[in-house]
Enzyme design. Structure first.
Site, PDB file in Angstrom:
ATOM      1  N   SER A 241     -12.189   5.296  -1.755  1.00  0.00           N
ATOM      2  CA  SER A 241     -13.490   5.670  -2.242  1.00  0.00           C
ATOM      3  C   SER A 241     -12.931   6.543  -3.982  1.00  0.00           C
ATOM      4  O   SER A 241     -13.925   6.685  -4.923  1.00  0.00           O
ATOM      5  CB  SER A 241     -13.949   6.775  -1.668  1.00  0.00           C
ATOM      6  N   HIS A 271     -12.208   2.705   6.236  1.00  0.00           N
ATOM      7  CA  HIS A 271     -11.932   3.794   5.110  1.00  0.00           C
ATOM      8  C   HIS A 271     -12.659   4.631   5.698  1.00  0.00           C
ATOM      9  O   HIS A 271     -12.777   4.591   7.392  1.00  0.00           O
ATOM     10  CB  HIS A 271     -12.128   3.437   3.606  1.00  0.00           C
ATOM     11  N   HIS A 318      -2.556   4.197   8.659  1.00  0.00           N
ATOM     12  CA  HIS A 318      -2.367   4.764   7.257  1.00  0.00           C
ATOM     13  C   HIS A 318      -1.556   3.894   6.586  1.00  0.00           C
ATOM     14  O   HIS A 318      -1.322   3.887   6.805  1.00  0.00           O
ATOM     15  CB  HIS A 318      -2.314   5.882   7.259  1.00  0.00           C
ATOM     16  N   ARG A 327      -4.915  16.715   8.688  1.00  0.00           N
ATOM     17  CA  ARG A 327      -6.177  16.566   9.142  1.00  0.00           C
ATOM     18  C   ARG A 327      -6.218  16.597  10.657  1.00  0.00           C
ATOM     19  O   ARG A 327      -7.599  16.730  10.995  1.00  0.00           O
ATOM     20  CB  ARG A 327      -7.161  15.087   8.208  1.00  0.00           C
ATOM     21  N   ASP A 373     -10.340  10.428  11.577  1.00  0.00           N
ATOM     22  CA  ASP A 373     -10.692   9.932  11.716  1.00  0.00           C
ATOM     23  C   ASP A 373     -11.020  10.018  12.913  1.00  0.00           C
ATOM     24  O   ASP A 373     -11.618   9.488  13.603  1.00  0.00           O
ATOM     25  CB  ASP A 373     -11.080   8.452  11.281  1.00  0.00           C
TER      26      ASP A 373
HETATM   27  N1  HAX Z   1      -4.162  -0.644  15.386  1.00  0.00           N
HETATM   28  C1  HAX Z   1      -4.064  -2.236  14.764  1.00  0.00           C
HETATM   29  N2  HAX Z   1      -3.515  -3.108  14.241  1.00  0.00           N
HETATM   30  C2  HAX Z   1      -2.920  -2.199  13.295  1.00  0.00           C
HETATM   31  C3  HAX Z   1      -3.543  -1.086  12.630  1.00  0.00           C
HETATM   32  C4  HAX Z   1      -4.433  -0.471  14.280  1.00  0.00           C
HETATM   33  N3  HAX Z   1      -4.845   0.836  14.371  1.00  0.00           N
HETATM   34  N4  HAX Z   1      -3.282  -0.136  11.961  1.00  0.00           N
HETATM   35  C5  HAX Z   1      -2.694  -1.295  10.960  1.00  0.00           C
HETATM   36  N5  HAX Z   1      -2.262  -2.550  12.040  1.00  0.00           N
HETATM   37  C6  HAX Z   1      -1.971  -3.637  11.677  1.00  0.00           C
HETATM   38  C7  HAX Z   1      -2.713  -4.719  10.906  1.00  0.00           C
HETATM   39  O1  HAX Z   1      -3.962  -4.821  10.955  1.00  0.00           O
HETATM   40  C8  HAX Z   1      -1.717  -5.437  10.555  1.00  0.00           C
HETATM   41  O2  HAX Z   1      -1.524  -6.496  10.889  1.00  0.00           O
HETATM   42  P1  HAX Z   1      -1.851  -8.098  10.004  1.00  0.00           P
HETATM   43  O3  HAX Z   1      -0.378  -8.156   9.524  1.00  0.00           O
HETATM   44  O4  HAX Z   1      -1.357  -8.717  11.626  1.00  0.00           O
HETATM   45  O5  HAX Z   1      -3.339  -8.142   9.065  1.00  0.00           O
HETATM   46  C9  HAX Z   1      -0.519  -4.762  10.418  1.00  0.00           C
HETATM   47  O6  HAX Z   1      -0.781  -3.869  11.670  1.00  0.00           O
HETATM   48  C10 HAX Z   1       0.214  -4.314   9.059  1.00  0.00           C
HETATM   49  O7  HAX Z   1      -0.514  -3.412   8.347  1.00  0.00           O
HETATM   50  P2  HAX Z   1      -0.489  -1.566   8.188  1.00  0.00           P
HETATM   51  O8  HAX Z   1       0.773  -1.898   6.596  1.00  0.00           O
HETATM   52  O9  HAX Z   1      -0.042  -1.213   8.754  1.00  0.00           O
HETATM   53  O10 HAX Z   1      -1.817  -1.327   7.498  1.00  0.00           O
HETATM   54  P3  HAX Z   1      -2.671  -1.180   6.605  1.00  0.00           P
HETATM   55  O11 HAX Z   1      -1.891  -0.579   5.644  1.00  0.00           O
HETATM   56  O12 HAX Z   1      -2.721  -2.533   6.241  1.00  0.00           O
HETATM   57  O13 HAX Z   1      -4.350  -1.012   6.888  1.00  0.00           O
HETATM   58  C11 HAX Z   1      -6.146   0.671   7.776  1.00  0.00           C
HETATM   59  C12 HAX Z   1      -4.523   0.774   6.910  1.00  0.00           C
HETATM   60  C13 HAX Z   1      -6.096   2.262   7.921  1.00  0.00           C
HETATM   61  C14 HAX Z   1      -6.244  -0.451   7.265  1.00  0.00           C
HETATM   62  C15 HAX Z   1      -5.353   0.212   8.727  1.00  0.00           C
HETATM   63  O14 HAX Z   1      -4.346   1.010   9.666  1.00  0.00           O
HETATM   64  C16 HAX Z   1      -6.201  -0.468   9.977  1.00  0.00           C
HETATM   65  O15 HAX Z   1      -7.356  -0.814  10.229  1.00  0.00           O
HETATM   66  N6  HAX Z   1      -6.728   1.071  11.090  1.00  0.00           N
HETATM   67  C17 HAX Z   1      -7.967   1.377  11.510  1.00  0.00           C
HETATM   68  C18 HAX Z   1      -9.150   1.395  10.967  1.00  0.00           C
HETATM   69  C19 HAX Z   1      -8.346   3.229  10.240  1.00  0.00           C
HETATM   70  O16 HAX Z   1      -8.799   4.048  10.641  1.00  0.00           O
HETATM   71  N7  HAX Z   1      -9.131   3.136   8.725  1.00  0.00           N
HETATM   72  C20 HAX Z   1      -9.260   4.841   8.427  1.00  0.00           C
HETATM   73  C21 HAX Z   1      -8.175   4.275   7.529  1.00  0.00           C
HETATM   74  C22 HAX Z   1      -7.912   6.463   7.090  1.00  0.00           C
HETATM   75  C23 HAX Z   1      -9.486   6.287   6.318  1.00  0.00           C
HETATM   76  O17 HAX Z   1      -9.150   5.764   5.255  1.00  0.00           O
HETATM   77  N8  HAX Z   1     -10.217   7.491   6.289  1.00  0.00           N
HETATM   78  O18 HAX Z   1     -11.249   7.199   5.487  1.00  0.00           O
END
Ligand code: HAX
Length: 441
Positions: A241, A271, A318, A327, A373
């Site tokens: 964002s 996000h 994250h 947080r 979150d």
């Molecule tokens: N549950 C299961 N698998 C997860 C995971 C979770 N919470 N977090 C990461 N992974 C997986 C990814 O999907 C990825 O899998 P693939 O290689 O098979 O695609 C692998 O682990 C490596 O990912 P990463 O490098 O650890 O994480 P990214 O930097 O790519 O993504 C995210 C970060 C926040 C998007 C991710 O951890 C996620 O999807 N979390 C759940 C959604 C969430 O809580 N989002 C909010 C984040 C905070 C925020 O911005 N708030 O507004």
């Protein structure tokens, strides 16, 4: 000139000179090298923009102008409550100074004065189906208020570069002032039969927001809103964002339409929408298990089920952080103080015991810890705000402070149009071939 504007002008003018000299002397210093996995992997870790209000450390979490969340809770003025007033954080982000109680009281009054929402915004909202997602309503409402933009009007009238900061400041102050009323209007029309609650301008900004939502009259809920609005405000510039705001603003689009774009970005489930997804997932889990007091084993089975169905565990992981999000911890501490007997809050804490180990066991998740979150929904449900689809709007109202402060800084520092480089797969293949050819046999 108002006191905050004057301080911001003096500070940003001085920083602009410093930045100019620093860059002139060091412009060829290399910050980092970029590798192919970053090109394919969402630009993780690539340093490519200036963002003054806050800085994120992977292990320590967010610092706002050098202050951690516990330090802010200690040092920022609290007005009539027990948690820091978001007004104080905005002042800090704009000026790099902790404000006094008087300065913060002035800002509360100033935002109350600027909080009038144009009638056409309410009319527009009333045209939308009640089923429209609150974030869709929020984004449209913000875009519709662009009619009030000083920046757009003055640009049209021929404003010169040295005035951009001034117009951005006016828009930032006006927009932050209006957002609680807009958000509360969306909430009351969507979930309480348009039974709207008029603002109470004797309250501070977050307490007035809590009052207009009308879910709880308790002082604890007002404090929760003060804390919530403070901790969600900023997370440096690279998150989706904030980066969207920065990119749109760099075209000299005004703060209103830049912020509408930022909110569209916040509305994605990876996000800001994660706060809605977390609580939905928790209720689906307790409903399926059939108890609000699930065992560690039952939670563990449900987590495995979620992962094997190809989904992520919302609220965990994250892109930058590598430790439990401060947080999350701040919210946990609030809940321990005021609502430690709440069943769903206790489920959140039990999930915290279970999920990190399971994610670690997958061997690919870089951060197995909870993010911001993972906790918020359970507390909102406790105080009666149980319409999950509204949660990201709350996040958005808070996020306005960080991204708008940053936009004032970007215009004051004269940052240019953002335009990073993209490549296609043929370029990558050629690059790899050239690199291999260059290695002596
Ligand atoms: N549950 C299961 N698998 C997860 C995971 C979770 N919470 N977090 C990461 N992974 C997986 C990814 O999907 C990825 O899998 P693939 O290689 O098979 O695609 C692998 O682990 C490596 O990912 P990463 O490098 O650890 O994480 P990214 O930097 O790519 O993504 C995210 C970060 C926040 C998007 C991710 O951890 C996620 O999807 N979390 C759940 C959604 C969430 O809580 N989002 C909010 C984040 C905070 C925020 O911005 N708030 O507004």
């Amino acid at each position: 000139m108002d006191p905050l504007k004057k301080k911001f002008f003096q500070k940003s003018f001085q920083v602009k000179q410093e930045a100019k000299e620093l860059l002139a002397e060091n412009k060829n210093l290399k910050v980092a090298e970029v590798n192919l996995s970053q090109v394919f992997g969402g630009a993780r870790g690539i340093i490519m923009m200036l963002w003054e209000p806050s800085l994120l450390d992977a292990n320590e979490g967010i610092r706002f102008r050098g202050y951690s969340i516990p330090e802010l809770q200690e040092k920022l003025p609290k007005g009539e409550g027990r948690e820091p007033l978001p007004e104080g954080l905005f002042w800090l982000m704009m000026t790099d100074e902790i404000p006094t109680e008087e300065e913060v009281a002035w800002l509360s009054k100033e935002w109350a004065k600027r909080s009038n929402v144009p009638e056409h915004t309410f009319r527009l909202l009333d045209q939308l189906p009640l089923s429209a997602h609150p974030m869709t309503q929020f984004s449209l409402a913000i875009t519709s208020m662009q009619t009030e933009s000083c920046f757009a009007r003055r640009y049209d009238e021929g404003m010169g570069k040295t005035e951009y900061w001034d117009a951005a400041y006016e828009d930032a102050m006006n927009l932050i002032a209006k957002l609680p009323r807009v958000a509360a209007y969306i909430y009351r029309r969507s979930f309480h039969g348009s039974n709207h609650i008029q603002p109470n301008h004797s309250l501070d900004w977050a307490a007035n927001f809590a009052h207009m939502l009308g879910v709880s009259k308790s002082d604890d809920f007002k404090d929760l809103m003060r804390l919530y609005m403070t901790i969600h405000a900023d997370h440096e510039g690279g998150n989706a964002s904030a980066h969207t705001m920065h990119l749109i603003g760099s075209t000299l689009a005004d703060p209103y339409i830049s912020f509408a774009g930022a909110m569209n970005s916040l509305a994605g489930p990876l996000h800001g929408l994660a706060n809605q997804e977390v609580i939905k997932w928790i209720f689906e889990m307790v409903n399926k298990i059939g108890t609000r007091e699930p065992s560690v084993e039952q939670i563990s089975n449900y987590v495995h089920e979620t992962i094997s169905s190809g989904k992520v565990i919302p609220g965990y992981g994250h892109a930058v952080l590598r430790k439990p999000d401060p947080r999350f911890i701040a919210q946990m501490e609030f809940a321990k103080k005021y609502i430690s007997d709440d069943e769903i809050v206790n489920v959140v804490w039990k999930i915290f015991e279970v999920v990190p180990g399971i994610l670690q066991g997958l061997g690919k998740v870089k951060n197995p810890w909870p993010n911001v979150d993972a906790h918020s929904g359970a507390m909102l449900v406790h105080y009666g705000l149980d319409q999950f689809s509204f949660y990201t709007v709350l996040f958005g109202v808070s996020r306005a402070m960080g991204v708008l402060a940053a936009q004032c800084w970007s215009r004051a520092l004269g940052l240019p149009l953002e335009r990073p480089k993209s490549v296609n797969l043929d370029w990558v293949k050629q690059f790899v071939a050239d690199q291999k050819a260059a290695v002596p046999a």
